[in-house]
Design a protein around this motif. Structure first.
Motif, PDB file in Angstrom:
ATOM      1  N   HIS A 116      46.243  25.132  53.301  1.00 22.55           N
ATOM      2  CA  HIS A 116      46.710  26.403  52.745  1.00 22.55           C
ATOM      3  C   HIS A 116      47.820  26.240  51.719  1.00 22.55           C
ATOM      4  O   HIS A 116      48.090  27.150  50.947  1.00 22.55           O
ATOM      5  CB  HIS A 116      47.116  27.374  53.858  1.00 22.55           C
ATOM      6  N   ALA A 119      47.404  26.967  47.900  1.00 21.31           N
ATOM      7  CA  ALA A 119      47.632  28.283  47.306  1.00 21.31           C
ATOM      8  C   ALA A 119      48.995  28.386  46.624  1.00 21.31           C
ATOM      9  O   ALA A 119      49.259  29.379  45.936  1.00 21.31           O
ATOM     10  CB  ALA A 119      47.523  29.367  48.381  1.00 21.31           C
ATOM     11  N   ARG A 120      49.841  27.386  46.802  1.00 22.64           N
ATOM     12  CA  ARG A 120      51.164  27.423  46.165  1.00 22.64           C
ATOM     13  C   ARG A 120      51.033  26.900  44.735  1.00 22.64           C
ATOM     14  O   ARG A 120      51.401  25.774  44.415  1.00 22.64           O
ATOM     15  CB  ARG A 120      52.155  26.601  46.985  1.00 22.64           C
ATOM     16  N   ASP A 133      51.494  35.553  38.266  1.00 28.91           N
ATOM     17  CA  ASP A 133      50.806  36.704  38.834  1.00 28.91           C
ATOM     18  C   ASP A 133      51.778  37.860  38.996  1.00 28.91           C
ATOM     19  O   ASP A 133      52.995  37.666  39.151  1.00 28.91           O
ATOM     20  CB  ASP A 133      50.205  36.354  40.197  1.00 28.91           C
ATOM     21  N   GLY A 135      52.579  39.616  41.387  1.00 31.53           N
ATOM     22  CA  GLY A 135      53.379  39.634  42.599  1.00 31.53           C
ATOM     23  C   GLY A 135      54.724  38.954  42.454  1.00 31.53           C
ATOM     24  O   GLY A 135      55.622  39.167  43.275  1.00 31.53           O
ATOM     25  N   HIS A 308      58.551  35.757  45.262  1.00 31.82           N
ATOM     26  CA  HIS A 308      57.265  36.329  45.651  1.00 31.82           C
ATOM     27  C   HIS A 308      57.262  36.460  47.165  1.00 31.82           C
ATOM     28  O   HIS A 308      57.722  35.561  47.868  1.00 31.82           O
ATOM     29  CB  HIS A 308      56.132  35.405  45.191  1.00 31.82           C
ATOM     30  N   LEU A 312      51.621  33.069  53.255  1.00 36.04           N
ATOM     31  CA  LEU A 312      50.944  32.074  52.432  1.00 36.04           C
ATOM     32  C   LEU A 312      49.454  32.016  52.734  1.00 36.04           C
ATOM     33  O   LEU A 312      48.626  31.878  51.827  1.00 36.04           O
ATOM     34  CB  LEU A 312      51.593  30.699  52.637  1.00 36.04           C
ATOM     35  N   ARG A 314      47.576  34.377  53.531  1.00 36.98           N
ATOM     36  CA  ARG A 314      46.900  35.510  52.892  1.00 36.98           C
ATOM     37  C   ARG A 314      46.497  35.141  51.465  1.00 36.98           C
ATOM     38  O   ARG A 314      45.387  35.435  51.010  1.00 36.98           O
ATOM     39  CB  ARG A 314      47.799  36.744  52.893  1.00 36.98           C
ATOM     40  N   HIS A 315      47.405  34.486  50.738  1.00 40.69           N
ATOM     41  CA  HIS A 315      47.081  34.073  49.371  1.00 40.69           C
ATOM     42  C   HIS A 315      45.966  33.035  49.372  1.00 40.69           C
ATOM     43  O   HIS A 315      45.047  33.084  48.550  1.00 40.69           O
ATOM     44  CB  HIS A 315      48.328  33.485  48.693  1.00 40.69           C
ATOM     45  N   CYS A 316      46.040  32.091  50.308  1.00 41.92           N
ATOM     46  CA  CYS A 316      45.032  31.030  50.361  1.00 41.92           C
ATOM     47  C   CYS A 316      43.655  31.604  50.666  1.00 41.92           C
ATOM     48  O   CYS A 316      42.662  31.232  50.022  1.00 41.92           O
ATOM     49  CB  CYS A 316      45.435  30.009  51.411  1.00 41.92           C
ATOM     50  N   GLN A 319      42.078  33.287  47.767  1.00 46.31           N
ATOM     51  CA  GLN A 319      41.646  32.371  46.706  1.00 46.31           C
ATOM     52  C   GLN A 319      40.459  31.501  47.097  1.00 46.31           C
ATOM     53  O   GLN A 319      39.818  30.920  46.227  1.00 46.31           O
ATOM     54  CB  GLN A 319      42.815  31.461  46.317  1.00 46.31           C
TER      55      GLN A 319
END
Length: 355
Positions: A116, A119-120, A133, A135, A308, A312, A314-316, A319
């Motif tokens: 995960h 996603a960073r 982004d 966010g 932001h 984390l 959730r973003h991963c 994507q």
């Protein structure tokens, strides 16, 4: 979308299901776990029954030793995309088996080895497009943009995964539960030490950044200053004690790389991210604590900063699990995750002896 889970343990309960509830309320979720049933997850009686469902995605979230056996069964199904939690394999023998399977392009296109921390990717956004982004919010108004950059502009990169710890009844450090922050009374055992358990996160984040900037897949590391949670060195032949702290040094894509890993950094001590050093003296830091992430750009004019908020995972998941499959699949990403795990397993063997 129909999503299946093999294994319904902590990562599914605390990360995947809350993220799916926030991102995709109408998702049909199936699961197989012989020991657990969860509200909102339709239970399949067997793995074979789950794999027979018309799933769009499958997530393998079992204990790491079972990742490959489950994946091999899943590849015989019609499921178009299979995500495997980190580490994608748990032994060098499993690495060799999966490497052989992924030599088939049709197999490689269906498998995503997931970490995960991939996603960073805020630094990629900033250096490749000059913007972030929506966010991301400036920490102070009026800051100018940051110039674009390529791999040739980078002099070194450092990664940090320093976790806060608690103290047990004897005053010795103990791990904290990643979801609740409460003391984790378990004594971690090999192979769940920092080299494989959390080294994977830093490598996934840093190497995706370097590849995005034009780097290749070269990777070399050595392990230094490895000790257990009490600060004692790991003895050769010790196949029980988990590493609590380690420094990994080497190069990725030709860029000098240092990784600082510590699961027992101290009460309140937390540093999770990276620092990218430029040849012109600038540096960019990406750091995270809880659900808040910071991006800092330092140059001769001072510091520009953004922040932001949000889980984390959730973003991963947005994507990867819920996103359209990239053209050509995730083969390159999975190959890098497999390469990283193999190197970390080799470092463990170099430290402890063959096992």
């Amino acid at each position: 979308m129909k999503i299946g889970f093999v294994g319904l343990g902590a990562v599914v309960q605390t990360a995947y299901l809350p993220a799916l509830a926030a991102l995709a309320e109408n998702t049909e979720i199936w699961g197989f776990d012989p020991a657990i049933t969860l509200p909102g997850v339709m239970s399949a009686p067997t793995l074979e029954a789950l794999l027979a469902k018309p799933l769009d995605r499958l997530v393998i979230a079992t204990p790491s030793l079972l990742h490959l056996p489950v994946l091999e069964q899943a590849l015989a199904s019609a499921i178009p995309l299979i995500l495997v939690e980190k580490p994608v394999v748990a032994t060098l023998a499993q690495h060799d088996r999966l490497h052989a399977l992924l030599a088939d392009p049709e197999v490689a296109a269906r498998v995503l080895a997931l970490d995960h921390w991939m996603a960073r990717n805020a630094i990629q956004q900033l250096l490749l497009s000059g913007k972030l982004d929506e966010g991301w919010q400036p920490r102070a108004p009026g800051f100018a943009g940051v110039g674009l950059a390529t791999l040739a502009d980078i002099s070194a990169v450092e990664g940090f995964l320093l976790e806060p710890c608690g103290l047990d009844e004897t005053g010795h450090p103990c791990a904290l539960n990643f979801a609740t922050g409460e003391p984790d009374r378990r004594v971690l055992r090999h192979p769940d030490g920092v080299i494989l358990d959390i080294g994977t996160h830093l490598l996934a984040m840093i190497r995706e950044l370097l590849v995005a900037l034009g780097g290749d897949d070269r990777l070399h590391l050595i392990a230094e200053d490895v000790c257990d949670r009490l600060g004692q060195p790991i003895r050769r032949g010790d196949l029980e004690t988990a590493e609590g702290r380690a420094c990994l040094r080497g190069e990725a894509a030709g860029v000098p790389l240092t990784l600082w890993l510590d699961k027992y950094a101290g009460p309140g001590v937390e540093k999770k991210g990276l620092c990218l050093h430029f040849k012109d003296g600038r540096r960019i830091e990406l750091l995270r604590r809880g659900n808040l992430e910071w991006l800092h750009h330092h140059d001769v004019d001072g510091m520009r900063g953004w922040q932001h908020e949000g889980p984390l995972y959730r973003h991963c998941i947005a994507q990867t699990l819920l996103a359209p499959v990239p053209l050509g699949g995730w083969a390159g990403t999975t190959a890098r995750r497999l390469q990283e795990v193999a190197l970390l397993l080799e470092l463990q063997q170099g430290l402890r002896g063959p096992h």
